[in-house]
Motif scaffolding. Structure first.
Motif, PDB file in Angstrom:
ATOM      1  N   HIS A  31      22.037  39.924  58.517  1.00  0.00           N
ATOM      2  CA  HIS A  31      22.558  41.059  59.277  1.00  0.00           C
ATOM      3  C   HIS A  31      21.556  41.408  60.374  1.00  0.00           C
ATOM      4  CE1 HIS A  31      25.449  44.274  59.689  1.00  0.00           C
ATOM      5  NE2 HIS A  31      24.515  45.187  59.664  1.00  0.00           N
ATOM      6  N   ASP A  32      21.858  42.450  61.159  1.00  0.00           N
ATOM      7  CA  ASP A  32      20.947  42.931  62.196  1.00  0.00           C
ATOM      8  C   ASP A  32      20.490  44.338  61.844  1.00  0.00           C
ATOM      9  OD1 ASP A  32      20.766  40.984  64.205  1.00  0.00           O
ATOM     10  OD2 ASP A  32      22.729  41.539  65.004  1.00  0.00           O
ATOM     11  N   ALA A  33      19.221  44.624  62.102  1.00  0.00           N
ATOM     12  CA  ALA A  33      18.714  45.975  61.841  1.00  0.00           C
ATOM     13  C   ALA A  33      19.422  47.024  62.695  1.00  0.00           C
ATOM     14  CB  ALA A  33      17.212  46.016  62.107  1.00  0.00           C
ATOM     15  N   LEU A  62      17.186  40.683  56.867  1.00  0.00           N
ATOM     16  CA  LEU A  62      17.406  41.656  57.939  1.00  0.00           C
ATOM     17  C   LEU A  62      16.339  41.468  59.012  1.00  0.00           C
ATOM     18  CD1 LEU A  62      19.446  44.017  58.232  1.00  0.00           C
ATOM     19  CD2 LEU A  62      17.675  45.520  57.304  1.00  0.00           C
ATOM     20  N   PRO A  63      16.632  40.666  60.054  1.00  0.00           N
ATOM     21  CA  PRO A  63      15.631  40.505  61.111  1.00  0.00           C
ATOM     22  C   PRO A  63      15.519  41.805  61.905  1.00  0.00           C
ATOM     23  CG  PRO A  63      17.630  39.270  61.637  1.00  0.00           C
ATOM     24  CD  PRO A  63      17.858  39.904  60.309  1.00  0.00           C
ATOM     25  N   ALA A  64      14.296  42.288  62.052  1.00  0.00           N
ATOM     26  CA  ALA A  64      14.058  43.558  62.746  1.00  0.00           C
ATOM     27  C   ALA A  64      12.956  43.376  63.769  1.00  0.00           C
ATOM     28  CB  ALA A  64      13.678  44.641  61.742  1.00  0.00           C
ATOM     29  N   GLY A  65      13.039  42.256  64.485  1.00  0.00           N
ATOM     30  CA  GLY A  65      11.962  41.932  65.399  1.00  0.00           C
ATOM     31  C   GLY A  65      12.218  42.276  66.842  1.00  0.00           C
ATOM     32  N   GLY A  66      13.414  42.808  67.155  1.00  0.00           N
ATOM     33  CA  GLY A  66      13.784  43.067  68.548  1.00  0.00           C
ATOM     34  C   GLY A  66      12.818  44.006  69.247  1.00  0.00           C
ATOM     35  N   THR A  67      12.777  43.896  70.562  1.00  0.00           N
ATOM     36  CA  THR A  67      11.811  44.694  71.312  1.00  0.00           C
ATOM     37  C   THR A  67      12.461  45.821  72.094  1.00  0.00           C
ATOM     38  OG1 THR A  67      12.012  43.139  73.120  1.00  0.00           O
ATOM     39  CG2 THR A  67      10.203  42.791  71.573  1.00  0.00           C
ATOM     40  N   THR A 108      10.785  33.596  67.446  1.00  0.00           N
ATOM     41  CA  THR A 108      12.173  33.681  67.896  1.00  0.00           C
ATOM     42  C   THR A 108      13.025  34.212  66.752  1.00  0.00           C
ATOM     43  OG1 THR A 108      12.773  31.478  67.107  1.00  0.00           O
ATOM     44  CG2 THR A 108      11.891  31.622  69.353  1.00  0.00           C
ATOM     45  N   ARG A 109      14.256  34.550  67.084  1.00  0.00           N
ATOM     46  CA  ARG A 109      15.170  35.080  66.080  1.00  0.00           C
ATOM     47  C   ARG A 109      15.368  34.086  64.923  1.00  0.00           C
ATOM     48  NH1 ARG A 109      19.327  38.554  64.915  1.00  0.00           N
ATOM     49  NH2 ARG A 109      21.180  37.563  64.057  1.00  0.00           N
ATOM     50  N   HIS A 110      15.580  32.801  65.270  1.00  0.00           N
ATOM     51  CA  HIS A 110      15.788  31.806  64.222  1.00  0.00           C
ATOM     52  C   HIS A 110      14.562  31.636  63.331  1.00  0.00           C
ATOM     53  CE1 HIS A 110      19.787  30.411  64.395  1.00  0.00           C
ATOM     54  NE2 HIS A 110      19.724  29.816  65.572  1.00  0.00           N
TER      55      HIS A 110
HETATM   56 MG   LIG Z   1      17.646  41.893  66.364  1.00  0.00          MG
END
Ligand SMILES: [Mg+2]
Ligand SMILES: [Mg+2]
Lengths: 412, 412
Positions: free
Chosen positions: B122-124, B21-26, B95-97
């Motif tokens: 998935h996306d957070a 679960l990538p949760a790095g978005g700003t 980065t996302r990857h």
């Molecule tokens: Mg994201």
């Protein structure tokens, strides 16, 4: 919105502009029986908000709403009820392109000299388009012949094989989502529809594509704000309601009357409201210049040191005589208890039944009346605490605009 | 959710499955300072809802949350506060990857025998994914190696020239929006990240593309429900809150006590609630089997013929001792006035100060307490009218879950 001077400094729009608004969608994606454009938000159909977004722009002449036969009567009712003055309707066709084509032809029917120079094409289900963006669209259309709003892609777009497997992914940076509004000179959109094939009218979706294919015009693309999005899914109805509520609750007018206590409370309220992101105008009454608030404000907070509700009755009466309420207006009576001479002498009116009665009478006229009582605070600290409580309840009532709670007398 | 027998009839998931679960978005697109995944809805951060969507699925073992360094502490707090048990965190990349790659590698660190067979990515910020769709993703991933959720395109996609003009439009029917979740066998996603270039890690966005390019696996594409959408813009926050509120207000439990009047009101309420699309369970008390409601119900309506609020105190106490409240619980005290023996004898308790006090104490524990009073109706018609009024106010309070209004005693 632009002031006259801002518009004139940018050259203004000194040629005729009209709008084609296809409203034929059936709403299957929201999962509701009512087509989205006729779903009501705070009691008003979505399409009426969209029409208003164009009607308020002084340099737009006519709005041609293209409506399916089965909804013509409903549309006529909406035009009357919300007093739309620039709107005409024309029957829709069997596809989106046939509907738009009907609208374009109808704009040209009154002879060449009455034709608009620029036509804006929009969607009934994109109610939040703003004047400054329409201005850009129209000026660019006049200059380039064709123009469309675009937005960055939110998701990667992929091509699929006929068996439902990934074929390839598109490089996101090279593509955009085509949105509305679009703008065309009348000549180009008219010729595009005149020259295009039956197959285009039946299966096509993109007016910009017709302008390119049949008139050789590469449309200019302008990035629009996210609010241009199309109300498509059920969740979008909630998002649209949120934006409408937010628009209606940006400010409130506080009326103090002559009481020093009420003026003190207003000061504390003004401070507390900063926290809730709402702008307050504090006035002693709604007379003279202050009567302008009756024409434009959507939220009134009447401070009162007596329990008679006479000031609230005066606001309700003034609202009724000064304007037609297309959107709901919230009136909140804030009663400072313990300051009422009558109360001390033991003959205080019990306000609860009276406010419920006034609220029931006001609700069908689109005024939502609520009450809040607070005890006169003893010291400055208590004043501030009370003001914060009143601000919290008041801003919640204004934001929610919940008709189920009208007439309630809440305690701060 | 599936019952055990439904799952077993479909073969179940009898191999290890974990989630990245990538949760790095700003969060720059919402216009807010807080990244979207940490924005709170009814007091709970969005990512906690998303984690819960996976945690409640019995056959998912681990959830690897990839989190930016500056948010590690925040994430640890959320895991503790919302008692997430399947979650581990791993630091995000630039980065996302790179972030997803970190998550995939972390899942393999404990040795080959502990690796998941299928990894869900998935996306957070897509909190509404459901078990049946995850089941499809996982079974297809196991069979095909790679799978992704898709949705139809809402807008036409266009290619632009470098000068910002229309180049060409894509034929909408041939393309889809690539959404999340996606599923991969561990081997394929591991090899894809092992073999891909620095440029892929830096500029790529699509895991399905890496699986195709580096493992020769054409991903299977499955159309998902609209609720898979990504919370992206400010309006999406309102849409997400609406869906969360809707989920929490699907049903309510009415407790009548032994009073015949209360039982009559419950019957009328049950009829009236049909109009508001909420399901009612009517029970005499919360004892025995009925105590199950304390474990799962989010809304309680306590009918009462006395003003002491003792039944409400019992519910508050029982809630506190039986479960941790991750979501808010609404308790509404409905007081049938004029039936109180004490009231007739002249010593009725004034309930307003008491309910305000109880509500203030309950609020920090995530219980929202409201009161409604109504006078004992005289005839059947009046019973029905009163019940409709109570149902209207009750369902509004349950739907809005507005903390600013707790402790208020409303009049039906
Ligand atoms: Mg994201
Ligand atoms: Mg439409």
């Amino acid at each position: 919105e632009y002031t006259a001077s801002e518009r004139s400094s940018r050259g203004g729009v000194d040629f005729p502009v009209s709008v084609v608004l296809p409203a034929g969608g059936t709403g299957e994606r929201t999962g509701l029986r009512t087509p989205k454009q006729f779903c009501t938000f705070l009691g008003r159909p979505l399409i009426s908000y969209t029409i208003h977004a164009f009607e308020r722009v002084s340099w737009i002449q006519r709005i041609m709403v293209v409506v399916a036969k089965e909804n013509t009567e409903l549309m006529t009712d909406i035009i009357q009820r919300y007093q739309h003055t620039k709107v005409q309707t024309v029957p829709g066709g069997s596809t989106r392109h046939r509907s738009i084509c009907n609208g374009v032809l109808a704009l040209g029917e009154d002879g060449e000299d009455k034709r608009p120079e620029v036509v804006i094409i929009h969607d009934a289900v994109r109610p939040f388009v703003e004047e400054d963006f329409l201005y850009k669209i129209v000026m660019t259309a006049k200059e380039q012949g064709a123009v469309g709003a675009i937005r960055p892609l939110v998701s990667t777009v992929i091509a699929t094989t006929s068996e439902g497997y990934l074929d390839h992914t598109l490089e996101r940076a090279k593509y955009r989502a085509s949105e509305m509004p679009q703008g065309f000179t009348y000549d180009i959109i008219y010729q595009a529809y005149k020259r295009c094939s039956e197959s285009d009218l039946e299966f096509g979706t993109e007016c910009l594509h017709l302008a390119l294919q049949y008139c050789g015009t590469n449309a200019k693309l302008i990035e629009g704000p996210p609010t241009l999005w199309k109300v498509t899914y059920k969740r979008d109805l909630a998002a649209a309601e949120f934006i409408i509520k937010e628009t209606l609750s940006q400010s409130a007018c506080v009326i103090t009357g002559p009481s020093l206590h009420a003026v003190t409370l207003a000061g504390a309220l003004w401070k507390a409201f900063g926290t809730f992101g709402m702008e307050l105008d504090v006035v002693p009454d709604l007379l003279g210049n202050n009567s302008n608030f009756l024409l434009k404000e959507n939220n009134f907070i009447q401070l009162s040191v007596n329990s008679s509700l006479s000031e609230v009755e005066a606001i309700l009466w003034a609202l009724e005589s000064s304007r037609v309420l297309l959107n709901s207006v919230v009136v909140i009576w804030v009663h400072l208890r313990g300051l009422d001479g009558l109360a001390i002498s033991g003959t205080m009116t019990e306000p609860a039944p009276l406010i419920m009665e006034l609220a029931s009478a006001a609700k069908p006229r689109n005024v939502l009346l609520f009450g809040i009582q607070l005890h006169q605070p003893n010291d400055l600290e208590q004043w501030e605490r009370s003001a914060l409580r009143v601000a919290e309840i008041t801003s919640a009532l204004i934001r929610e605009r919940n008709p189920a709670l009208v007439g309630q007398l809440l305690q701060a």
